[in-house]
Design a protein around this motif. Structure first.
Motif, PDB file in Angstrom:
ATOM      1  N   MET A  15      -3.936  -3.518   4.734  1.00  0.00           N
ATOM      2  CA  MET A  15      -3.957  -4.660   3.820  1.00  0.00           C
ATOM      3  C   MET A  15      -4.603  -4.253   2.502  1.00  0.00           C
ATOM      4  O   MET A  15      -5.597  -3.527   2.497  1.00  0.00           O
ATOM      5  CB  MET A  15      -4.723  -5.828   4.442  1.00  0.00           C
ATOM      6  N   ASP A  16      -4.027  -4.749   1.429  1.00  0.00           N
ATOM      7  CA  ASP A  16      -4.566  -4.498   0.093  1.00  0.00           C
ATOM      8  C   ASP A  16      -5.642  -5.541  -0.193  1.00  0.00           C
ATOM      9  O   ASP A  16      -5.454  -6.470  -0.978  1.00  0.00           O
ATOM     10  CB  ASP A  16      -3.444  -4.553  -0.944  1.00  0.00           C
ATOM     11  N   ALA A  17      -6.775  -5.387   0.515  1.00  0.00           N
ATOM     12  CA  ALA A  17      -7.906  -6.309   0.389  1.00  0.00           C
ATOM     13  C   ALA A  17      -9.148  -5.558   0.851  1.00  0.00           C
ATOM     14  O   ALA A  17      -9.053  -4.623   1.638  1.00  0.00           O
ATOM     15  CB  ALA A  17      -7.685  -7.548   1.261  1.00  0.00           C
ATOM     16  N   THR A  18     -10.297  -5.987   0.368  1.00  0.00           N
ATOM     17  CA  THR A  18     -11.543  -5.332   0.761  1.00  0.00           C
ATOM     18  C   THR A  18     -11.917  -5.735   2.191  1.00  0.00           C
ATOM     19  O   THR A  18     -11.482  -6.793   2.674  1.00  0.00           O
ATOM     20  CB  THR A  18     -12.691  -5.741  -0.174  1.00  0.00           C
ATOM     21  N   PRO A  19     -12.738  -4.917   2.855  1.00  0.00           N
ATOM     22  CA  PRO A  19     -13.208  -5.324   4.176  1.00  0.00           C
ATOM     23  C   PRO A  19     -13.920  -6.691   4.143  1.00  0.00           C
ATOM     24  O   PRO A  19     -13.790  -7.467   5.088  1.00  0.00           O
ATOM     25  CB  PRO A  19     -14.174  -4.199   4.575  1.00  0.00           C
ATOM     26  N   ALA A  20     -14.639  -6.996   3.061  1.00  0.00           N
ATOM     27  CA  ALA A  20     -15.317  -8.299   2.952  1.00  0.00           C
ATOM     28  C   ALA A  20     -14.305  -9.438   2.933  1.00  0.00           C
ATOM     29  O   ALA A  20     -14.508 -10.480   3.584  1.00  0.00           O
ATOM     30  CB  ALA A  20     -16.192  -8.344   1.703  1.00  0.00           C
ATOM     31  N   GLU A  21     -13.209  -9.270   2.190  1.00  0.00           N
ATOM     32  CA  GLU A  21     -12.180 -10.318   2.125  1.00  0.00           C
ATOM     33  C   GLU A  21     -11.512 -10.503   3.486  1.00  0.00           C
ATOM     34  O   GLU A  21     -11.279 -11.636   3.920  1.00  0.00           O
ATOM     35  CB  GLU A  21     -11.135  -9.971   1.065  1.00  0.00           C
ATOM     36  N   VAL A  22     -11.203  -9.393   4.148  1.00  0.00           N
ATOM     37  CA  VAL A  22     -10.582  -9.474   5.474  1.00  0.00           C
ATOM     38  C   VAL A  22     -11.552 -10.101   6.471  1.00  0.00           C
ATOM     39  O   VAL A  22     -11.180 -10.962   7.262  1.00  0.00           O
ATOM     40  CB  VAL A  22     -10.108  -8.089   5.955  1.00  0.00           C
ATOM     41  N   TRP A  23     -12.805  -9.683   6.416  1.00  0.00           N
ATOM     42  CA  TRP A  23     -13.830 -10.217   7.323  1.00  0.00           C
ATOM     43  C   TRP A  23     -13.904 -11.737   7.233  1.00  0.00           C
ATOM     44  O   TRP A  23     -13.956 -12.427   8.254  1.00  0.00           O
ATOM     45  CB  TRP A  23     -15.191  -9.603   7.008  1.00  0.00           C
ATOM     46  N   GLU A 104     -11.345  -1.124   8.937  1.00  0.00           N
ATOM     47  CA  GLU A 104     -11.695   0.207   8.443  1.00  0.00           C
ATOM     48  C   GLU A 104     -11.249   0.330   6.995  1.00  0.00           C
ATOM     49  O   GLU A 104     -10.058   0.160   6.703  1.00  0.00           O
ATOM     50  CB  GLU A 104     -10.977   1.282   9.254  1.00  0.00           C
ATOM     51  N   PRO A 105     -12.187   0.649   6.080  1.00  0.00           N
ATOM     52  CA  PRO A 105     -11.766   0.892   4.691  1.00  0.00           C
ATOM     53  C   PRO A 105     -10.789   2.069   4.676  1.00  0.00           C
ATOM     54  O   PRO A 105     -11.019   3.084   5.337  1.00  0.00           O
ATOM     55  CB  PRO A 105     -13.071   1.265   3.978  1.00  0.00           C
ATOM     56  N   LYS A 106      -9.674   1.893   3.961  1.00  0.00           N
ATOM     57  CA  LYS A 106      -8.678   2.971   3.922  1.00  0.00           C
ATOM     58  C   LYS A 106      -7.803   2.812   2.685  1.00  0.00           C
ATOM     59  O   LYS A 106      -7.262   1.730   2.447  1.00  0.00           O
ATOM     60  CB  LYS A 106      -7.819   2.952   5.181  1.00  0.00           C
ATOM     61  N   ASP A 107      -7.665   3.882   1.931  1.00  0.00           N
ATOM     62  CA  ASP A 107      -6.764   3.933   0.778  1.00  0.00           C
ATOM     63  C   ASP A 107      -6.964   2.766  -0.185  1.00  0.00           C
ATOM     64  O   ASP A 107      -5.998   2.170  -0.665  1.00  0.00           O
ATOM     65  CB  ASP A 107      -5.304   3.989   1.242  1.00  0.00           C
ATOM     66  N   GLY A 108      -8.192   2.403  -0.453  1.00  0.00           N
ATOM     67  CA  GLY A 108      -8.484   1.327  -1.388  1.00  0.00           C
ATOM     68  C   GLY A 108      -8.300  -0.069  -0.816  1.00  0.00           C
ATOM     69  O   GLY A 108      -8.457  -1.060  -1.519  1.00  0.00           O
ATOM     70  N   GLY A 109      -7.975  -0.161   0.458  1.00  0.00           N
ATOM     71  CA  GLY A 109      -7.806  -1.445   1.121  1.00  0.00           C
ATOM     72  C   GLY A 109      -8.494  -1.413   2.476  1.00  0.00           C
ATOM     73  O   GLY A 109      -9.506  -0.731   2.641  1.00  0.00           O
ATOM     74  N   THR A 110      -7.914  -2.102   3.431  1.00  0.00           N
ATOM     75  CA  THR A 110      -8.505  -2.156   4.767  1.00  0.00           C
ATOM     76  C   THR A 110      -7.414  -2.024   5.826  1.00  0.00           C
ATOM     77  O   THR A 110      -6.410  -2.730   5.770  1.00  0.00           O
ATOM     78  CB  THR A 110      -9.247  -3.497   4.977  1.00  0.00           C
ATOM     79  N   LEU A 111      -7.632  -1.114   6.775  1.00  0.00           N
ATOM     80  CA  LEU A 111      -6.769  -1.035   7.944  1.00  0.00           C
ATOM     81  C   LEU A 111      -7.342  -2.016   8.957  1.00  0.00           C
ATOM     82  O   LEU A 111      -8.499  -1.888   9.378  1.00  0.00           O
ATOM     83  CB  LEU A 111      -6.746   0.382   8.520  1.00  0.00           C
TER      84      LEU A 111
END
Length: 156
Positions: A15-23, A104-111
């Protein structure tokens, strides 16, 4: 000897979103109805107001999107902001399964990985022996749908 299929599975979506946004999305159980094809609403219970280990909530489920609905009791079992949110489903004395999200932070986004794991008690093993292949397929499709819907919200 009968060999049981694995008692769990998982699906991952970048996902093209930060871990905080996904959380904020995965740990807010009151929003699951926007994303899940089976759980159409949830609410915190027993005085809980948000995600923390030991917090209780109930999910209102319509299995496979058809048939009667029922409420499932849930308890948060792991809660590491921006990293892991997991909960058990069942009663105070019996866990049927566990669901969770790993971030997991990955490639500027979150897996984001959604997973389920059934409790290895005898009734669950018997259920899985009979219905496991069908439920695994349904669960994987449901997890994929849930994550894709979350992705659409986060990336819009």
């Amino acid at each position: 000897m009968i060999r049981l299929p694995s008692l769990g599975d998982e699906v991952s979506v970048q996902m093209d979103a930060t871990p905080a946004e996904v959380w904020d999305l995965v740990s807010d159980v009151t929003r699951i109805g926007e994303f899940s094809p089976e759980t159409f609403e949830a609410k915190w219970t027993r005085g809980a107001t948000g995600p923390e280990v030991g917090a209780y909530f109930k999910g209102h489920v319509k299995r496979n999107g058809v048939g009667p609905t029922y409420w499932s009791g849930c308890k948060v079992t792991a809660c590491e902001p921006e990293r892991l949110f997991e909960f058990s489903v069942g009663s105070d004395s019996v866990t049927v399964n566990n669901w969770g999200y790993r971030l997991e932070p990955k490639d500027g986004g979150t897996l984001v990985t959604e997973y389920f794991r059934l409790d290895p008690n005898l009734p669950t093993r018997l259920y899985w022996l009979v219905l496991g292949p069908l439920r695994r397929r349904t669960n994987k499709l449901g997890m994929q749908t849930t994550l894709e819907r979350m992705k659409a919200v986060l990336e819009s």
